[in-house]
Design a protein around this motif. Structure first.
Motif, PDB file in Angstrom:
ATOM      1  N   THR A  55       0.847  -1.188   0.000  1.00 47.70           N
ATOM      2  CA  THR A  55       0.000   0.000   0.000  1.00 47.70           C
ATOM      3  C   THR A  55       0.886   1.243   0.000  1.00 47.70           C
ATOM      4  O   THR A  55       1.998   1.232   0.533  1.00 47.70           O
ATOM      5  N   ASP A  57       0.274   5.466   0.655  1.00 47.19           N
ATOM      6  CA  ASP A  57      -0.643   6.552   0.992  1.00 47.19           C
ATOM      7  C   ASP A  57       0.133   7.858   1.004  1.00 47.19           C
ATOM      8  O   ASP A  57       0.895   8.132   1.916  1.00 47.19           O
ATOM      9  N   SER A  59      -1.629  10.713   0.370  1.00 50.89           N
ATOM     10  CA  SER A  59      -2.757  11.650   0.336  1.00 50.89           C
ATOM     11  C   SER A  59      -2.460  12.941   1.091  1.00 50.89           C
ATOM     12  O   SER A  59      -2.967  14.004   0.725  1.00 50.89           O
ATOM     13  N   ASP A  69      -7.721   9.131  -4.149  1.00 52.41           N
ATOM     14  CA  ASP A  69      -6.900   9.122  -5.364  1.00 52.41           C
ATOM     15  C   ASP A  69      -5.428   8.875  -5.065  1.00 52.41           C
ATOM     16  O   ASP A  69      -4.653   8.561  -5.975  1.00 52.41           O
ATOM     17  N   ARG A  71      -4.345   6.973  -2.202  1.00 58.12           N
ATOM     18  CA  ARG A  71      -4.202   5.807  -1.319  1.00 58.12           C
ATOM     19  C   ARG A  71      -4.319   4.583  -2.212  1.00 58.12           C
ATOM     20  O   ARG A  71      -5.407   4.256  -2.676  1.00 58.12           O
ATOM     21  N   LEU A  72      -3.209   3.940  -2.449  1.00 60.66           N
ATOM     22  CA  LEU A  72      -3.165   2.890  -3.449  1.00 60.66           C
ATOM     23  C   LEU A  72      -2.829   1.542  -2.840  1.00 60.66           C
ATOM     24  O   LEU A  72      -2.109   1.455  -1.850  1.00 60.66           O
ATOM     25  N   THR A  73      -3.316   0.491  -3.478  1.00 59.68           N
ATOM     26  CA  THR A  73      -2.990  -0.872  -3.084  1.00 59.68           C
ATOM     27  C   THR A  73      -2.580  -1.644  -4.321  1.00 59.68           C
ATOM     28  O   THR A  73      -3.250  -1.572  -5.350  1.00 59.68           O
ATOM     29  N   ALA A  77      -0.916  -0.262  -9.340  1.00 57.71           N
ATOM     30  CA  ALA A  77      -1.438   1.067  -8.997  1.00 57.71           C
ATOM     31  C   ALA A  77      -0.322   1.987  -8.495  1.00 57.71           C
ATOM     32  O   ALA A  77      -0.269   3.171  -8.855  1.00 57.71           O
ATOM     33  N   ILE A  78       0.568   1.441  -7.682  1.00 54.48           N
ATOM     34  CA  ILE A  78       1.668   2.240  -7.148  1.00 54.48           C
ATOM     35  C   ILE A  78       2.605   2.674  -8.272  1.00 54.48           C
ATOM     36  O   ILE A  78       2.971   3.847  -8.381  1.00 54.48           O
ATOM     37  N   LEU A  81       0.976   5.428 -10.498  1.00 58.48           N
ATOM     38  CA  LEU A  81       0.958   6.761  -9.890  1.00 58.48           C
ATOM     39  C   LEU A  81       2.350   7.375  -9.863  1.00 58.48           C
ATOM     40  O   LEU A  81       2.545   8.511 -10.305  1.00 58.48           O
TER      41      LEU A  81
END
Length: 103
Positions: A55, A57, A59, A69, A71-73, A77-78, A81
């Motif tokens: 994860t 975060d 934010s 938008d 906070r990724l898991t 996704a990481i 971004l």
């Protein structure tokens, strides 16, 4: 025994001093690899430093945006971004005097 050593021993009763040193060195190497691949804009190799359920975060860095938008898991996704945020950016990360702990 100093306070830091005493705190370490109470949290890590199941591992030896050598195992602790090995774990700390592994963390230093992982951090260095992340920075290396970040600076070279290599998302695939940078993503390899994360676990599948990682994860991220960030934010708090974007207070005017929807926190969800940032906070990724998951690796994909990481990487997406961070790659989007660093595209075209020249960087040279350094990881000096890390604070590392083992639990």
């Amino acid at each position: 025994m100093g306070v830091a050593q005493g705190a370490w021993h109470s949290r890590n009763a199941g591992i030896t001093g050598l195992e602790r040193l090995e774990a700390l060195e592994d963390l230093r190497t992982l951090k260095a690899r992340y920075f290396y691949h970040l600076d070279r804009q290599d998302g695939v190799r940078r993503g390899a430093v994360f676990t599948r359920d990682a994860t991220l975060d960030v934010s708090s860095q974007f207070p005017d945006s929807d926190p969800a938008d940032f906070r990724l898991t998951g690796i994909a996704a990481i990487v997406a971004l961070v790659s989007g945020m660093t595209a075209g950016v020249v960087s040279a990360h350094h990881g000096h005097t890390p604070i590392l702990e083992t639990d």
